[in-house]
Design a protein around this motif. Structure first.
Motif: not given
Lengths: 278, 309
Positions: A102-121
């Protein structure tokens, strides 16, 4: 972050382990908090020891008490389940090495994890709604079978309870997610999280609650603060005789701080740390 | 005008927290549109380099530009597809759903999924869970994921690893197709045959350092180039005669053959002299220095004695 959130929705929905976890949580409430308790009170009322008569004790299962019941569940089994969910959602990415995919797709690391945490929320919100719905339904079934009368809590209380539920579940989810990232291992994250929850918070908290030093420390722990919020909701009676160590307002602030700390720590570690290699 | 570069590194180094210097002062220039083979023995630093180029590892020092931007930046990642080390996907999702997840992360339309599944020949297994895939299918799904973004640059780490002979040939064909489409491919491998058959240029890395770079032919010539191989009877008489004609260090007896480090254009005259001296020549041919031999020499790996092929 939206791209990451959209990807998370596929992963979360299609993962059976998540559905099993949430089914365990709902089954726990229906089977243990309601069905078993009701059968004991109804079929064997004399087996219940204590100052509260079974006829009063039974009211714990009625709609007037469904809010404290669901909040009690959130404090114990709910916390454990959401911690496991949070840990699995992040640690599995390391276990499967999908973190590098997932980290070699387009989003930044911040965006990848932020999406995951918002999803968990969002998951915490959905689980909270399901918990409230199932608990309300169970209490309605009990009061109907029992041919008793009971009143529902006001909308204001229900909304506050929903908020308290979401906040607590989100904190435990974020702790699980943080541990998953820190340990990069689901077993270590879940093991460490559950030991903290059941040994540090629950066991030590109950055994040494009256020791002055421990008491001061307990005031800063997420479980104790969640319990303080829960204790502020009206109930016919409570299982525990222990009084809340802090007020509900402080409890909310403390949990919000924990949510921020776990989230920011996760983001910082995820942003900085190398992926792969030795 | 100089050809544009798809990958450019200068003094790239990576030291792990364990103290291991995995990549040391690496300068790598991959031209746009070429298939570049990154060759080295296991542990030479190939995967570490590819991880740095993909933004997964932070270099200890040095600079890199990948697809026109800093490694790991959205601008760079948008133009490159990569499969680093093992193809890693969600075991509980089907091949198609895994590509759906990747497409969502990449912010591209899921309409790209069908063409790439077809391209790697996975359409008939797209509904199967990833955990049920064979090694070859996993590898192909990894390539499909790398192709999803329709990238200008592909970074493939050991793309034929675990593939059966047919899968290896298919992968080679696919890489050839990618080159014809004008894409740049940077692939790592420790399989010399694979690199020889697919790559325009090769970089050899050993102990974290780039020890040689060029076309396969250039590397061969750098390491002695072509030789003459002679099988003759009696062998000892032939050896003595050749040593008297040439310098002694140009003549080597390897197994049952004589290997001459001379210009192959001398083959005819050497043959005449041997026959005139009563030696029976059963074989005389130009022997290519194999890439394997060059590789072992460059990476200073001891090699078993044997005549060139």
């Amino acid at each position: 972050m939206i791209a990451s959130l959209r990807a998370e929705s596929v992963k979360t929905r299609k993962r059976w382990a998540n559905w099993i976890l949430f089914a365990i949580l709902l089954a726990w409430i229906v089977l243990l908090s309601y069905l078993t308790f009701y059968l004991v009170v109804r079929l064997s009322p004399h087996s219940i020891q204590g100052p509260v008569p079974a006829s009063v004790l039974k009211r714990r299962l009625f709609p007037e008490n469904y809010v404290p019941t669901v909040l009690n569940a959130a404090e114990s089994i709910g916390a454990a389940i959401m911690l496991i969910y949070g840990a699995l959602s992040t640690a599995s990415e390391y276990g499967w090495l999908t973190v590098q995919t997932i980290l070699i797709q387009k989003p930044t690391r911040w965006a990848v994890l932020a999406g995951k945490l918002v999803g968990a929320g969002i998951t915490a919100v959905v689980v909270s709604l399901a918990l409230l719905g199932v608990t309300a339904l169970a209490s309605y079934v009990v009061v109907t079978i029992d041919s008793s009368s009971s009143s529902w809590p006001s909308w204001e209380v229900t909304l506050k309870a929903f908020g308290a539920l979401v906040l607590q579940l989100a904190v435990w989810t974020s702790l699980g997610a943080f541990l998953g990232i820190a340990f990069r291992s689901a077993a270590a994250a879940i093991g460490g999280g559950l030991v903290y929850l059941f040994v540090v918070e629950a066991l030590l908290g109950s055994l040494f609650r009256n020791t002055p030093v421990v008491k001061e420390i307990l005031k800063f722990l997420p479980g104790v603060n969640g319990g303080a919020i829960n204790a502020s909701f009206p109930a016919t009676f409570r299982d525990t005789t222990a009084t809340a160590l802090v007020g509900a307002g402080r409890g909310v602030v403390t949990l919000l701080l924990y949510l921020a700390i776990f989230t920011i720590s996760s983001l910082l570690i995820f942003q900085q740390r190398d992926v792969g290699g030795s | 005008m100089a050809q544009a570069l798809a990958v450019e590194t200068h003094g790239l180094s990576k030291r792990y927290s364990t103290g291991v210097m995995a990549v040391n002062d690496l300068t790598l220039l991959v031209k746009t549109g070429e298939v570049y083979g990154f060759l080295g023995p296991n542990g030479a630093g190939k995967t570490t380099t590819l991880r740095m180029l993909s933004g997964l590892l932070h270099p200890t020092s040095g600079t890199a530009i990948v697809a026109g931007a800093a490694p790991g930046s959205p601008a760079s990642l948008a133009r490159m597809g990569a499969m680093v080390e093992t193809p890693a996907f969600y075991p509980y999702l089907s091949g198609r759903d895994n590509l759906r997840v990747v497409a969502r992360y990449a912010g591209i339309s899921s309409s790209r999924i069908d063409p790439v599944l077809k391209q790697v020949d996975l359409t008939d297994r797209e509904r199967y869970k990833f955990r049920t895939y064979s090694t070859g299918m996993k590898q192909r799904l990894g390539v499909a994921a790398a192709l999803l973004k329709d990238p200008d640059l592909l970074i493939l780490d050991e793309p034929t690893s675990g593939l059966d002979p047919q899968g290896t040939v298919e992968m080679r064909t696919l890489i050839g197709d990618l080159r014809r489409e004008g894409r740049t491919v940077l692939l790592s491998s420790h399989l010399l045959n694979e690199v020889e058959l697919t790559c325009d240029r090769v970089g050899v890395i050993a102990k974290g350092k780039l020890v040689a770079e060029g076309t396969v032919d250039e590397l061969r010539s750098r390491s002695g180039g072509r030789t003459l191989l002679i099988r003759a009877t009696p062998l000892e008489q032939a050896r003595r005669l050749l040593e008297s004609l040439l310098k002694p260090d140009q003549v080597k007896v390897v197994d049952d053959a004589i290997v001459l480090s001379v210009d192959p254009s001398q083959a005819a005259s050497i043959n005449r002299r041997l026959v005139a001296d009563g030696v029976d020549v059963s074989e005389l041919r130009v022997a290519e220095q194999s890439l394997e031999a060059v590789f072992l020499e460059l990476t200073e790996t001891p090699r078993p004695e044997g005549p060139p092929s």
